[in-house]
Scaffold this motif. Structure first.
Motif, short mmCIF file in Angstrom:
data_model
loop_
_atom_site.label_atom_id
_atom_site.label_comp_id
_atom_site.label_asym_id
_atom_site.label_seq_id
_atom_site.Cartn_x
_atom_site.Cartn_y
_atom_site.Cartn_z
N GLU A 330 0.88 -1.18 0.17
CA GLU A 330 0.04 -0.01 -0.15
C GLU A 330 0.97 1.16 -0.10
N CYS A 352 -3.62 10.28 1.46
CA CYS A 352 -4.18 9.70 0.40
C CYS A 352 -3.67 8.17 0.34
N SER A 354 -3.05 4.51 -2.39
CA SER A 354 -3.11 3.61 -3.52
C SER A 354 -2.64 2.35 -3.10
N LEU A 358 -7.53 -0.70 -2.47
CA LEU A 358 -8.87 0.51 -2.51
C LEU A 358 -9.88 -0.44 -2.78
N GLN A 375 -7.57 9.87 -9.88
CA GLN A 375 -6.24 9.63 -10.33
C GLN A 375 -5.28 10.35 -9.48
N ASN A 376 -4.24 9.70 -9.30
CA ASN A 376 -3.05 10.13 -8.61
C ASN A 376 -2.68 11.49 -9.14
N GLU A 384 -3.48 5.40 -12.16
CA GLU A 384 -3.17 4.93 -10.84
C GLU A 384 -4.35 5.72 -9.64
N ILE A 386 -6.33 6.66 -6.65
CA ILE A 386 -6.14 6.82 -5.21
C ILE A 386 -7.22 7.19 -4.31
N TYR A 387 -7.36 6.78 -3.23
CA TYR A 387 -8.55 7.25 -2.38
C TYR A 387 -8.00 8.61 -1.48
#
Length: 508
Positions: A330, A352, A354, A358, A375-376, A384, A386-387
């Motif tokens: 992670e 954040c 990724s 996720l 998107q990152n 990629e 991301i949250y």
């Protein structure tokens, strides 16, 4: 490996007669759990299409867990609907899920008669007796993928409609490949389940158990307001592992439960959900000095946790525990308001994440999914996702991440940006207080402190002047016999604000 049922099948082969799960009413061996799950899976496979949601309308129990696994055998994903939830919320979740079937014990079916549901109720005792259709189950498995959804947990939504966080097999498998081994959870462990089954902390209990061949003891919810019964239960069942919400651990220490009885078999205490007050942690450490303690952090959207911090030193009451470093596989990083990465010590940014952990997004909610799973911004070369957690954090001198509050808990007061958690850290360090939390009353533009303890509001205010600037000191103090707790075991700040915010309560 592409399906979590492989955990169950492996443990059932290795430990067929060992108790897999136990609740107040019953016990179930691994062999029985496997066979009963296949029976339910066969029943569902005859009527439902793989990839669809199936709702389990039950309290946490052996039956609920068996239903989960049966749903997975049918290639579907499960949603736990707690019967104690208000009818409106049940109706909202049903509206989002659009499920065709609800598995329910007969005695709760009457509750659902008042709810608008156009699908079919499946009595548990009927589908548990279905003949196993092994060929059909094998075909479903052969066509499955690790990105298939496994479960959907509903969280509060900013629009007032609950959001269903949809999590895949792949995400749980990725997390479980590391979680039990990092914390030395083995077949010898007895895991005491505290979390409701519609809360993702229970995912760690369930799948750590199935993966390792351990035993899970389901602790009744009512015991978490009666520490003597709770501690008796832990001792009677020789529970070794607690993966609990902070509030559950604090309930025991707040009510001085460990002076009654110490669960001597407990050797691992992993906690999450809120900041752990150091004085409560220190009480646990005093009574169980040889246990391993770990601070876990992570929102539901990233499959349980994304960082961890093993506690290997003593902390002072006014110190905050770090949330630590990322789990393997992670990526956890900080972004500033201009989407630049923060790497230096002491600078706060949004946390954040990724990686495989996720979630698949919010079920039937592409708009909210698009806002949170993005998107990152540091990567323009390939996809990629991301949250963006909405949580604030910073790096300490050791390179560990430290939680610094919610973006939406950051307030502007008297011209200053303030983190309410920073004020809570100070109040919770005072010996005369058991537990406290702070709120911001936007109607009266004031900071409110709600607390359990012997100190008077004026005493607290005076004490806080020793360490906080005037603009950070609450102007309203409410002494309570207890702080309300949500179903997920966190302090119910919304309820406190409804009662004490923007009204005419006199300051205490």
């Amino acid at each position: 490996m592409r399906n979590v049922l492989e955990y169950l099948e492996h443990s059932a082969e290795k430990y067929p007669d060992k108790t897999a799960v136990e609740d107040m009413a019953n016990k179930c061996s691994y062999k029985e759990l496997l066979q009963n799950a296949k029976r339910i899976g066969s029943s569902l496979a005859a009527i439902e299409t793989p990839g669809r949601p199936v709702i389990v309308f039950m309290d946490k129990s052996i039956e609920a867990l068996t239903a989960f696994l049966g749903i997975v055998y049918a290639g579907c994903f499960y949603i736990l609907l707690n019967p104690e939830q208000p009818p409106l919320r049940i109706q909202q979740i049903l509206g989002v899920a659009k499920a065709n079937y609800i598995i329910t014990p007969g005695e709760t079916a009457n509750t659902l008669r008042d709810i608008e549901f156009t699908g079919k109720l499946l009595p548990y005792n009927d589908i548990i007796n279905h003949e196993i259709t092994e060929e059909k189950l094998q075909l479903i498995r052969a066509l499955s993928q690790d990105i298939d959804p496994l479960y959907c947990n509903f969280t509060s939504g900013s629009t007032g409609i609950p959001k269903g966080v949809l999590v895949s097999h792949r995400s749980v498998i990725d997390f479980m490949e590391y979680f039990p081994s990092l914390f030395h959870i083995t077949e010898a462990d007895i895991i005491g389940n505290q979390a409701p089954f519609d809360f993702d902390v229970s995912v760690k209990d369930i799948y750590s158990t199935l993966k390792t061949g351990a035993t899970m003891v389901i602790i009744p919810k009512k015991f978490f307001s009666i520490p003597m019964q709770l501690l008796d239960y832990l001792c009677e069942h020789n529970v070794t592992t607690l993966i609990w919400a902070v509030s559950a651990l604090c309930m025991i220490t707040q009510l001085k439960g460990l002076t009654y009885k110490v669960p001597q078999a407990v050797n691992k205490i992993l906690f999450s959900g809120e900041a752990m007050p150091i004085k409560h942690l220190n009480i646990w450490k005093r009574y169980l000095p040889d246990a391993a303690y770990v601070n876990l952090y992570g929102p539901t959207e990233i499959t349980c946790n994304c960082t961890y911090y093993p506690i290997n030193r003593d902390f002072e009451p006014d110190e905050a525990l770090p949330i630590g470093k990322a789990f393997p596989n992670e990526k956890v990083f900080l972004l500033d308001e201009e989407n630049h990465q923060i790497t230096e010590e002491g600078t706060t940014g949004e946390l954040c994440v990724s990686g495989t952990a996720l979630a698949l997004g919010y079920y039937n909610n592409p708009e909210q999914t698009g806002k949170a799973f993005v998107q990152n911004p540091l990567n323009s070369r390939y996809l990629e996702p991301i949250y963006r957690t909405g949580d604030l954090a910073f790096y300490n001198r050791d390179g560990d991440l430290c939680f610094a509050g919610r973006k939406d808990f950051q307030i502007k007061h008297m011209g200053h940006r303030i983190e309410l958690e920073e004020i809570e850290l100070i109040i919770n360090s005072y010996p005369g207080l058991e537990r406290a939390c702070c709120l911001f009353d936007t109607v009266k533009n004031r900071i409110i402190a709600c607390y359990v303890g012997a100190m008077e509001g004026k005493q607290l205010q005076s004490r806080m002047q020793e360490s906080l600037p005037a603009y950070m000191i609450p102007t309203a103090f409410y002494s309570l016999t207890e702080l309300p707790i949500t179903a997920n075991g966190k302090i119910d700040r919304k309820k406190l604000l409804e009662v004490y915010g923007g009204n005419n309560h006199e300051r205490r």
